[in-house]
Design a protein around this motif. Structure first.
Motif, PDB file in Angstrom:
ATOM      1  N   HIS A   1       0.806  -1.226   0.000  1.00 57.95           N
ATOM      2  CA  HIS A   1       0.000   0.000   0.000  1.00 57.95           C
ATOM      3  C   HIS A   1       0.839   1.275   0.000  1.00 57.95           C
TER       4      HIS A   1
ATOM      5  N   ASP B   1       0.063   3.603  -2.899  1.00 58.68           N
ATOM      6  CA  ASP B   1      -1.347   3.837  -3.231  1.00 58.68           C
ATOM      7  C   ASP B   1      -1.617   5.267  -3.692  1.00 58.68           C
TER       8      ASP B   1
ATOM      9  N   GLN C   1      -9.309   7.825  -4.067  1.00 58.37           N
ATOM     10  CA  GLN C   1      -8.649   6.593  -3.632  1.00 58.37           C
ATOM     11  C   GLN C   1      -8.933   6.312  -2.166  1.00 58.37           C
TER      12      GLN C   1
ATOM     13  N   ASP D   1     -12.595   5.096  -1.790  1.00 58.74           N
ATOM     14  CA  ASP D   1     -12.708   3.712  -2.274  1.00 58.74           C
ATOM     15  C   ASP D   1     -12.193   2.735  -1.224  1.00 58.74           C
ATOM     16  N   SER D   2     -11.095   3.114  -0.567  1.00 57.97           N
ATOM     17  CA  SER D   2     -10.518   2.257   0.467  1.00 57.97           C
ATOM     18  C   SER D   2     -11.423   2.158   1.682  1.00 57.97           C
TER      19      SER D   2
ATOM     20  N   SER E   1     -14.254  -0.255   0.905  1.00 57.10           N
ATOM     21  CA  SER E   1     -13.854  -1.663   0.914  1.00 57.10           C
ATOM     22  C   SER E   1     -13.338  -2.117   2.278  1.00 57.10           C
TER      23      SER E   1
ATOM     24  N   ASP F   1     -10.697  -1.209   3.938  1.00 57.90           N
ATOM     25  CA  ASP F   1      -9.275  -1.521   3.792  1.00 57.90           C
ATOM     26  C   ASP F   1      -8.521  -1.187   5.084  1.00 57.90           C
TER      27      ASP F   1
END
Length: 220
Positions: A69, A72, A93, A96-97, A100, A102
């Motif tokens: 990562h 990223d 970004q 989005d993380s 999910s 993350d």
């Protein structure tokens, strides 16, 4: 995730995962400094040499999941669409993380992710290593901006603001995780906070580092 690869490669992936799982279990139970590589090898039913075939050091058994990562933010900036600013790409970004769940942005409350977070916070040597990851991410983002034609000092200023905003959001997520809140509860607020934080950042940058349709260089 292991479909379509050979048996040998699948076994290597399984061994790596087993080493990470056993190391994390031992570290969280007894502390990082109190566990030897030999003990990790024994718990995973492999030789000590096998551990070093997969990981260069004991610290890598903690940070290996994070290694992928580091780039990223730089990737998000390099791959952004024409007309999109660097700040907008980093915001996208990050969101989005969050969606999910993350662990890289502090929105996973899985036992593994939470155990690693607690371990790092409690171990000075690991905190130092974590800071090194921050520096690498900053350097990679700076390089991405320089590649687009910006002078290095300005690229560093922009990168510092982008990384700083993102890290402030992640730090808040970590604080709440360690306080016992669920990832789902944190994620809902993380989206709202990210909106506020990146709105402020984009106002300050004024659309700076917007990718032009015809050229990868910065917009003036």
């Amino acid at each position: 995730m292991t479909e379509g690869i050979g048996l040998r490669e699948r076994k290597k992936i399984q061994t790596r995962r087993r080493l990470l799982a056993e190391a994390t279990k031992l570290f969280t139970e007894r502390g990082f400094d109190q566990v030897s590589v030999a003990e990790i090898a024994e718990a995973a039913d492999v030789s000590k040499m096998t551990v070093f075939n997969y990981f260069d050091s004991k610290e890598d058994l903690v940070f290996a999941p994070m290694e992928e990562h580091i780039g990223d933010v730089a990737r998000a900036v390099r791959d952004r669409a024409p007309g999109e600013s660097a700040a907008s790409a980093v915001r996208r970004q990050f969101l989005d993380s969050v969606e999910s769940r993350d662990p890289a942005v502090g929105v996973s409350d899985s036992p593994l992710a939470l155990g690693l977070l607690k371990l790092i916070k409690q171990t000075p040597a690991l905190l130092t290593r974590a800071h090194w990851y921050f520096v690498r991410a900053f350097d990679q983002l700076t390089d991405a901006l320089v590649e687009e034609g910006e002078e290095p000092v300005i690229a560093r200023i922009v990168a510092a603001q982008l990384i700083g905003t993102r890290n402030a959001l992640i730090t808040e997520n970590h604080r709440r995780l360690l306080a016992g809140e669920t990832a789902d509860a944190i994620a809902a607020d993380a989206v709202e906070l990210a909106g506020r934080g990146f709105d402020l950042l984009e106002k300050g940058l004024g659309g700076y580092a917007t990718r032009d349709d015809a050229s990868p260089r910065m917009a003036s």
